[in-house]
Design an enzyme around this catalytic site. Structure first.
Site, short mmCIF file in Angstrom:
data_model
loop_
_atom_site.label_atom_id
_atom_site.label_comp_id
_atom_site.label_asym_id
_atom_site.label_seq_id
_atom_site.Cartn_x
_atom_site.Cartn_y
_atom_site.Cartn_z
N ASN A 162 0.59 -1.11 -0.04
CA ASN A 162 0.06 0.02 -0.05
C ASN A 162 0.67 1.31 0.07
O ASN A 162 0.44 2.19 -0.58
CB ASN A 162 -1.02 -0.06 0.98
CG ASN A 162 -0.54 -0.02 2.52
OD1 ASN A 162 0.68 -0.35 2.76
ND2 ASN A 162 -1.20 0.07 3.60
N GLU A 261 4.48 -3.84 12.54
CA GLU A 261 3.35 -2.99 12.09
C GLU A 261 2.09 -3.49 11.44
O GLU A 261 2.31 -3.78 10.17
CB GLU A 261 4.21 -1.52 11.48
CG GLU A 261 5.06 -0.96 11.92
CD GLU A 261 4.71 -0.13 13.08
OE1 GLU A 261 3.47 0.33 13.15
OE2 GLU A 261 5.68 0.27 13.69
N CYS A 295 -3.41 1.41 6.74
CA CYS A 295 -3.78 0.89 8.27
C CYS A 295 -4.15 2.03 8.93
O CYS A 295 -4.78 1.52 10.12
CB CYS A 295 -2.40 0.41 8.87
SG CYS A 295 -1.04 1.61 8.71
N GLU A 469 8.01 2.80 14.75
CA GLU A 469 8.91 3.36 13.60
C GLU A 469 8.91 4.83 13.45
O GLU A 469 7.80 5.44 13.80
CB GLU A 469 8.30 2.82 12.28
CG GLU A 469 8.69 1.21 12.30
CD GLU A 469 8.24 0.34 11.04
OE1 GLU A 469 7.60 0.78 10.33
OE2 GLU A 469 9.02 -0.54 10.44
#
Ligand code: NAP
Length: 489
Positions: A162, A261, A295, A469
């Site tokens: 994505n 993640e 997300c 992150e």
């Protein structure tokens, strides 16, 4: 707007082989897989399809390069990242076209992603030279504590389709900054952006073996032996919770450092005191970034019963006006979904919600045209029993549900296994902070629909993942802390 010849030229010039030990290499037996343009459903090109042996060759290269790379002066690693940052900006037009062709997002969004991706390199270039340590007198006196940080070691970086480049630089940036070598496995739908990035890193002076890219249509078979090898010391994964769970189990064997993640199910809560037009714009930003294939996408929109009709009407009007089409065309705001399966899933979730009583305010019908398009859609009165309340929609569908009390909104938002991000719109500061503290998520956006920022710690709680992150903490994921006890005579 690029013409067809321009599109072909960009695809033609893009690297399509594996990148191992600083060299472009065919996969064993010359195997390849096809990459499609999701806006037409047509094949763009074929890319090398790594075998488990190719994966192992990449791991060997990373392992062989590890000691020398760890010993590189931090300033040199920082300079590599800064050069890559500049090259990404110099080539942004070509890279954006490449990304749009393989992933479908509009050119403006591809440019935005490349600038965002580059920013991780700049951020971690600045962090590379700030890795800290400590020297301390033991509480009982006598001994001294020396604390230093060292690279974790060869790292496996697995990324989704994505955000084909930013999800990579968010891992490669801190890995280089910390002195870790890596093997990157991009998603098979979007390998071209990552391969182009590998070429840029080589030009930026990253030494042979320090960054390797392995493209494959066979992720499980290629990656599991690397995870279980005992040579790789870290896995950093971005993708679905289902795959993340499986990889976490595989990592348990050799007790790898893991950063995950994973998926999200963000709630977007609009209180009656909010600035309604700002909330509508925020909902569009949170929902429509990447056509909802994010997300962080607002998956459940809870609006106070007093304002839901007004909010729904304004949102539907603006969503209906967003131009849908091939991402290479001028003015397009909404591209196709990644593939036919993704579109079928969205259509199924919408059908299920409507069967359970939701009302369609706009969209909801698959258009009769080539490519995997789904229109911007607003549903209202979506019941908690609807499947889309519990699953990631991953498409341009905004489902609204009314609430009446703050406690009810918070309880509904927290009623999910995920905990990546939630959004709150209110002009009451006390309420904003109270709700932000009560929400079970790694991130909260207050009166803003986008939270991603390379200088901020991005990540989730619960089934949305482990670790962070970006931000100063992002480099810590690639560092081990070593304590050296010194006895003084
Ligand atoms: P996915 O199916 O989990 O795949 C992610 C990556 O993992 C792909 O490269 C995939 O390759 C690879 N993979 C799958 N099975 C594997 C295995 N057994 N071993 C090693 N690698 C394996 O997710 P996706 O559909 O690409 O991406 C969408 C998901 O990513 C959503 O759930 C989204 O929320 C999440 N996401 C999270 C974040 C975040 O920061 N939290 C950011 C972006 C996306 P193959 O496709 O070849 O299987």
């Amino acid at each position: 707007m690029p013409d067809q010849a321009g599109e072909l030229a960009v695809i033609d010039a893009a690297p399509k082989q594996l990148f191992i030990n600083g060299k472009w290499t065919d996969a064993s037996q010359g195997a390849t897989f096809e990459v499609l343009d999701p806006s037409t459903g047509k094949v763009l090109c074929a890319v090398s399809d790594a075998s488990p042996e190719d994966g192992m060759a990449a791991l060997e290269a990373a392992a062989a390069a590890q000691a020398a790379f760890a010993a590189t002066p931090p300033r040199e690693r920082s300079d590599m990242l800064m050069r890559a940052f500049r090259l990404l900006h110099e080539r942004i037009d070509t890279l954006a076209l490449l990304m749009t062709l393989e992933m479908g997002k509009p050119l403006a969004e591809s440019r935005g992603e490349i600038a965002y991706a580059a920013e991780f390199f700049r951020h971690f270039a600045e962090e590379a030279v700030r890795i800290d340590g400590g020297y301390q007198v033991a509480p009982a006196g006598g001994a001294r504590f020396l604390v230093t940080k060292q690279p974790v070691g060869p790292s496996l970086l697995v990324t989704p389709w994505n955000f084909p480049m930013a999800m990579g630089t968010r891992k490669i940036g801190p890995a280089i900054a910390a002195g870790c070598t890596s093997i990157i496995k991009p998603a098979p739908q979007t390998p071209l952006s990552m391969l182009a990035l590998a070429g840029i890193l080589r030009e930026a002076g990253v030494p042979d073996g320090a960054v390797n890219v392995v493209t494959t249509s066979n992720a499980g078979e290629v990656m599991e032996p690397l995870i279980r090898s005992g040579v790789a010391r870290k896995l950093s994964f971005t993708g679905s919770t289902a795959v993340g769970r499986r990889l976490l189990e595989q990592c348990a064997d050799k007790v790898l450092r893991t950063s995950l993640e994973l998926g999200g199910n963000a709630a977007f809560i609009v209180f009656p005191d909010a600035d309604l037009s700002a909330a509508v714009d925020g909902a569009i930003a949170a929902k429509m970034r990447n056509s909802g294939e994010a997300c962080t996408s607002a998956n459940r929109i809870y609006v106070h019963a007093d304002v839901i009709d007004d909010f729904g009407a304004k949102l539907a009007e603006k969503m209906a006006a967003l131009p849908v089409g091939r991402g290479v065309l001028d003015g397009v705001r909404v591209g196709p979904l990644i593939d036919a399966a993704a579109r079928e899933k969205v259509a199924r979730l919408v059908g299920d919600a409507v069967e359970r009583g939701a009302k369609v305010l706009t969209g909801g019908e698959i258009p009769d045209q080539p490519g995997f398009f789904y229109p911007p859609t607003v549903l209202t009165g979506v019941p908690e029993s609807a499947r889309m309340r519990h699953e990631e929609i991953f498409g341009p569908v905004a489902p609204l549900t009314a609430f009446t009390t703050e406690d009810e909104a918070v309880a509904a938002a927290n009623d999910t296994e995920y905990g990546l991000v939630n959004y709150v719109y209110t002009n009451d500061l006390s309420r904003a902070l109270r709700v932000a503290e009560a929400l079970e998520s790694g991130m909260v956006g207050i009166n803003q629909g986008v939270v991603s920022n390379p200088a901020a710690p991005f990540g989730g709680v619960k089934a949305s993942g482990l670790g962070r992150e970006g931000g100063p903490i992002g480099i810590e994921e690639f560092l081990e802390t070593k304590y050296i006890g010194i006895g003084l005579a």
